[in-house]
Design an enzyme around this catalytic site. Structure first.
Site, PDB file in Angstrom:
ATOM      1  N   MET A 108       0.647  -0.941   0.019  1.00 45.03           N
ATOM      2  CA  MET A 108      -0.150  -0.019  -0.281  1.00 45.03           C
ATOM      3  C   MET A 108       0.892   1.274  -0.017  1.00 45.03           C
ATOM      4  O   MET A 108       0.581   2.195   0.741  1.00 45.03           O
ATOM      5  CB  MET A 108      -0.876  -0.084   1.336  1.00 45.03           C
ATOM      6  CG  MET A 108      -1.926  -1.695   0.853  1.00 45.03           C
ATOM      7  SD  MET A 108      -3.652  -0.726   1.723  1.00 45.03           S
ATOM      8  CE  MET A 108      -2.471  -0.827   3.240  1.00 45.03           C
ATOM      9  N   GLN A 159      -9.753  -2.331   3.339  1.00 40.42           N
ATOM     10  CA  GLN A 159      -9.684  -3.079   4.316  1.00 40.42           C
ATOM     11  C   GLN A 159      -9.721  -2.304   5.720  1.00 40.42           C
ATOM     12  O   GLN A 159      -8.397  -2.749   6.851  1.00 40.42           O
ATOM     13  CB  GLN A 159      -8.029  -3.728   4.028  1.00 40.42           C
ATOM     14  CG  GLN A 159      -7.106  -3.094   3.696  1.00 40.42           C
ATOM     15  CD  GLN A 159      -5.912  -3.743   2.957  1.00 40.42           C
ATOM     16  OE1 GLN A 159      -5.630  -3.977   2.149  1.00 40.42           O
ATOM     17  NE2 GLN A 159      -5.043  -3.756   3.769  1.00 40.42           N
ATOM     18  N   HIS A 167       9.693  -3.762   2.958  1.00 43.39           N
ATOM     19  CA  HIS A 167       8.778  -3.989   1.709  1.00 43.39           C
ATOM     20  C   HIS A 167      10.567  -3.730   0.620  1.00 43.39           C
ATOM     21  O   HIS A 167      10.161  -4.834  -0.404  1.00 43.39           O
ATOM     22  CB  HIS A 167       8.354  -2.537   1.367  1.00 43.39           C
ATOM     23  CG  HIS A 167       7.158  -1.975   1.559  1.00 43.39           C
ATOM     24  ND1 HIS A 167       6.970  -1.569   2.414  1.00 43.39           N
ATOM     25  CD2 HIS A 167       6.021  -3.236   2.151  1.00 43.39           C
ATOM     26  CE1 HIS A 167       5.845  -0.873   3.023  1.00 43.39           C
ATOM     27  NE2 HIS A 167       5.181  -2.045   2.913  1.00 43.39           N
ATOM     28  N   ASP A 213      11.904  -0.514   4.568  1.00 44.87           N
ATOM     29  CA  ASP A 213      12.906  -1.178   4.446  1.00 44.87           C
ATOM     30  C   ASP A 213      12.014  -2.671   4.509  1.00 44.87           C
ATOM     31  O   ASP A 213      13.667  -3.910   3.702  1.00 44.87           O
ATOM     32  CB  ASP A 213      14.235  -1.238   5.250  1.00 44.87           C
ATOM     33  CG  ASP A 213      14.998  -0.431   4.744  1.00 44.87           C
ATOM     34  OD1 ASP A 213      15.697   0.122   3.779  1.00 44.87           O
ATOM     35  OD2 ASP A 213      16.115  -0.290   5.888  1.00 44.87           O
TER      36      ASP A 213
END
Ligand code: PAF
Length: 284
Positions: free
Chosen positions: A32, A63, A39, A37
């Site tokens: 999203m 969500q 990701h 770091d």
């Protein structure tokens, strides 16, 4: 190479079709945005395992439990694209909301059982939103492999389940949680912490590591939890949604580390909900 940012499904499909016809494998990292770091470690793993890599950036309204939480969620697309430059990925899929959910959209994906506990019990509808968007992201990107962090361990298990149950043919790869030097699990939500709260935030992981040591020595949760809750309260974690030991596979509640287990916690610090989970070795 600077990866193209795609917002049009037909263009994405044309690209992935060409890759598959050439026998390439597509690795997808769903995010999203507000990349950190954690990701980037998923992107690095995807680069090792697939010949083409797509990072998806979509803040999924389905969500979120409150409009306020959705509005406050950090959106940093330009900075995210710059962070991805050095990985030489093939595309960023960042659809607009009405590409993902066109007018009249009324289909949902729901995974039962695994979603009744932990975050599922505290955030009604959250995992239906995750399952629906992940199913769409997998089919939109024609993923062969998809990479998720163990930081959201329940989400990882839910996604594994849905990929199997719906025959999506996507291999779901779980990757270890990446932590700040003081132990705080990396999360886009950490950006929402005030300086004061940021100093206290690592206490959550410290308290969990203490419990894990007690469990490894054979103590039950009932003996370890009261002290842990007091420690969290002293660090200004004003409400603890859960602090529970659960089976890795089924997420069934456990009292002792009698089988491969994880300790899960979610707690609120200065208005920010932090979650963490750690592996607990089977008790001696
Ligand atoms: O973990 C996240 O960032 C999201 O839940 C995901 C998997 C990208 C779905 O929106």
């Amino acid at each position: 190479m600077i990866a193209p940012i795609l917002r049009d499904l037909a263009t994405l499909r044309e690209m992935t079709g060409t890759w598959h016809r050439a026998g390439e494998t597509i690795g997808v990292v769903p995010t999203m945005g507000a990349l950190h770091d954690g990701h980037l470690s998923l992107v690095a793993e995807a680069k090792k395992r697939a010949t083409r890599v797509i990072v998806t950036i979509f803040v999924n309204p389905k969500q979120f439990n409150s409009p306020e939480d959705l509005a406050n969620y950090p959106r940093t697309e330009e900075a995210d694209a710059r962070k991805l430059d050095r990985f030489d990925i093939d595309a960023i899929w960042a659809p607009e909301s009405d590409t993902m959910y066109p007018p009249g959209f009324c289909t949902g994906v729901s995974v039962s059982g695994l979603t009744d506990v932990l975050c599922g019990a505290h955030r009604p509808g959250h995992f239906d939103g995750v399952a629906t968007v992940v199913t769409k992201l997998f089919t939109q990107t024609a993923a062969d492999l998809a990479f998720f962090g163990e930081k959201d361990f329940q989400q990882l298990q839910v996604v594994r389940r849905l990929s199997r149950d719906l025959d999506l043919g996507v291999e779901v790869v779980g990757c270890p949680t990446i932590r700040e030097i003081d132990g705080l699990a990396m999360s886009s939500r950490n950006l929402l912490l005030s300086d004061r709260a940021r100093v206290k935030a690592p206490r959550l992981n410290e308290v969990m590591e203490d419990i894990a040591r007690g469990l490894a020595a054979g103590k039950p949760m009932a003996d370890l939890t009261p002290r842990a809750l007091r420690a969290l309260e002293n660090a200004d974690f004003l409400s603890v949604d859960y602090l529970e030991l659960r089976s890795c596979d089924t997420l069934a509640l456990l009292e002792t580390a009698s089988e491969p287990a994880r300790l899960f916690a979610a707690a609120h610090l200065a208005g920010v909900r932090l979650i963490d989970n750690i592996d607990v070795p089977v008790a001696r």
